[in-house]
Design a protein around this motif. Sequence first.
Motif, short mmCIF file in Angstrom:
data_model
loop_
_atom_site.label_atom_id
_atom_site.label_comp_id
_atom_site.label_asym_id
_atom_site.label_seq_id
_atom_site.Cartn_x
_atom_site.Cartn_y
_atom_site.Cartn_z
N VAL A 108 0.87 -1.17 0.00
CA VAL A 108 0.00 0.00 0.00
C VAL A 108 0.91 1.23 0.00
N GLU A 109 0.44 2.31 -0.60
CA GLU A 109 1.23 3.53 -0.59
C GLU A 109 1.44 3.99 0.85
N GLY A 110 2.68 4.32 1.19
CA GLY A 110 3.01 4.75 2.55
C GLY A 110 2.53 6.17 2.80
N THR A 111 1.29 6.30 3.25
CA THR A 111 0.70 7.63 3.43
C THR A 111 0.76 8.12 4.86
N CYS A 112 1.21 7.31 5.78
CA CYS A 112 1.24 7.72 7.19
C CYS A 112 2.38 8.72 7.41
N SER A 113 2.05 9.85 7.97
CA SER A 113 3.04 10.87 8.27
C SER A 113 3.25 10.94 9.78
N PRO A 114 4.45 10.61 10.25
CA PRO A 114 4.68 10.67 11.69
C PRO A 114 4.55 12.09 12.24
N VAL A 115 4.86 13.09 11.44
CA VAL A 115 4.74 14.47 11.90
C VAL A 115 3.27 14.81 12.15
N ILE A 116 2.40 14.43 11.23
CA ILE A 116 0.97 14.69 11.41
C ILE A 116 0.46 13.93 12.63
N GLY A 117 0.83 12.67 12.77
CA GLY A 117 0.39 11.89 13.92
C GLY A 117 0.84 12.50 15.24
N MET A 118 2.08 12.96 15.27
CA MET A 118 2.60 13.56 16.49
C MET A 118 1.90 14.88 16.80
N LEU A 119 1.68 15.70 15.78
CA LEU A 119 1.00 16.97 16.00
C LEU A 119 -0.45 16.78 16.41
N LEU A 120 -1.10 15.74 15.86
CA LEU A 120 -2.48 15.48 16.22
C LEU A 120 -2.64 15.04 17.68
N CYS A 121 -1.54 14.60 18.31
CA CYS A 121 -1.59 14.28 19.74
C CYS A 121 -1.99 15.51 20.55
N PHE A 122 -1.62 16.68 20.05
CA PHE A 122 -1.91 17.92 20.76
C PHE A 122 -3.32 18.45 20.48
N VAL A 123 -4.00 17.84 19.50
CA VAL A 123 -5.36 18.27 19.15
C VAL A 123 -6.33 17.18 19.62
N PHE A 124 -6.77 17.29 20.83
CA PHE A 124 -7.72 16.34 21.43
C PHE A 124 -7.20 14.91 21.40
N GLY A 125 -5.90 14.70 21.34
CA GLY A 125 -5.35 13.35 21.33
C GLY A 125 -5.69 12.56 20.09
N LEU A 126 -5.83 13.25 18.95
CA LEU A 126 -6.26 12.59 17.71
C LEU A 126 -5.17 11.74 17.05
N GLY A 127 -4.00 11.66 17.64
CA GLY A 127 -2.93 10.87 17.04
C GLY A 127 -3.30 9.40 16.90
N SER A 128 -3.92 8.83 17.92
CA SER A 128 -4.31 7.41 17.84
C SER A 128 -5.39 7.20 16.79
N PHE A 129 -6.29 8.15 16.64
CA PHE A 129 -7.33 8.06 15.60
C PHE A 129 -6.67 8.03 14.22
N TYR A 130 -5.72 8.94 14.00
CA TYR A 130 -5.03 9.02 12.71
C TYR A 130 -4.23 7.75 12.44
N TYR A 131 -3.47 7.29 13.42
CA TYR A 131 -2.66 6.09 13.22
C TYR A 131 -3.52 4.86 12.96
N GLN A 132 -4.65 4.74 13.66
CA GLN A 132 -5.51 3.58 13.42
C GLN A 132 -6.13 3.65 12.02
N ASN A 133 -6.49 4.86 11.58
CA ASN A 133 -6.99 5.00 10.20
C ASN A 133 -5.94 4.53 9.20
N GLU A 134 -4.70 4.88 9.44
CA GLU A 134 -3.61 4.48 8.55
C GLU A 134 -3.38 2.97 8.61
N LEU A 135 -3.48 2.38 9.79
CA LEU A 135 -3.33 0.94 9.92
C LEU A 135 -4.48 0.19 9.24
#
Length: 125
Positions: free
Chosen positions: A94-121
């Motif tokens: 699959v195309e590697g679309t997961c961005s660690p920078v976005i995931g890390m920054l989303l941790c500061f926005v209502f803890g959305l990092g886990s939501f983003y990472y699970q979507n990518e998984l």
Amino acid sequence: MTTTPTATQNISPIKRRNPWAVWIGLPLITLGIYFFVWYYKIHREMADQSRDPNAPVAGPLLVMIFLGWMGIPFLISFYRTGNRIREAQMRAGVEGTCSPVIGMLLCFVFGLGSFYYQNELNKIA
């Protein structure tokens, strides 16, 4: 009766999970403990997918549990998790679309990092 996989079926050790449940539902019900369970499980699944005996499984979880209160180790571990997810996406074809920078920054926005990472998984599952 069990069925054997055919050549057209894609078997992935990465489990599909509801990102809403991972982000808000189960952590609220378990008073935050589910985040650590989820974090361990995704690392275990990515290690199983890569078949690398040296792939980190418990280490990232231990960083979160014992050093997460310091902030910086938490961010480094979460950033590296994003890199591992991108590598798992590429291994799965699959195309590697997961961005660690976005995931890390989303941790500061209502803890959305886990939501983003699970979507990518879920793109792999």
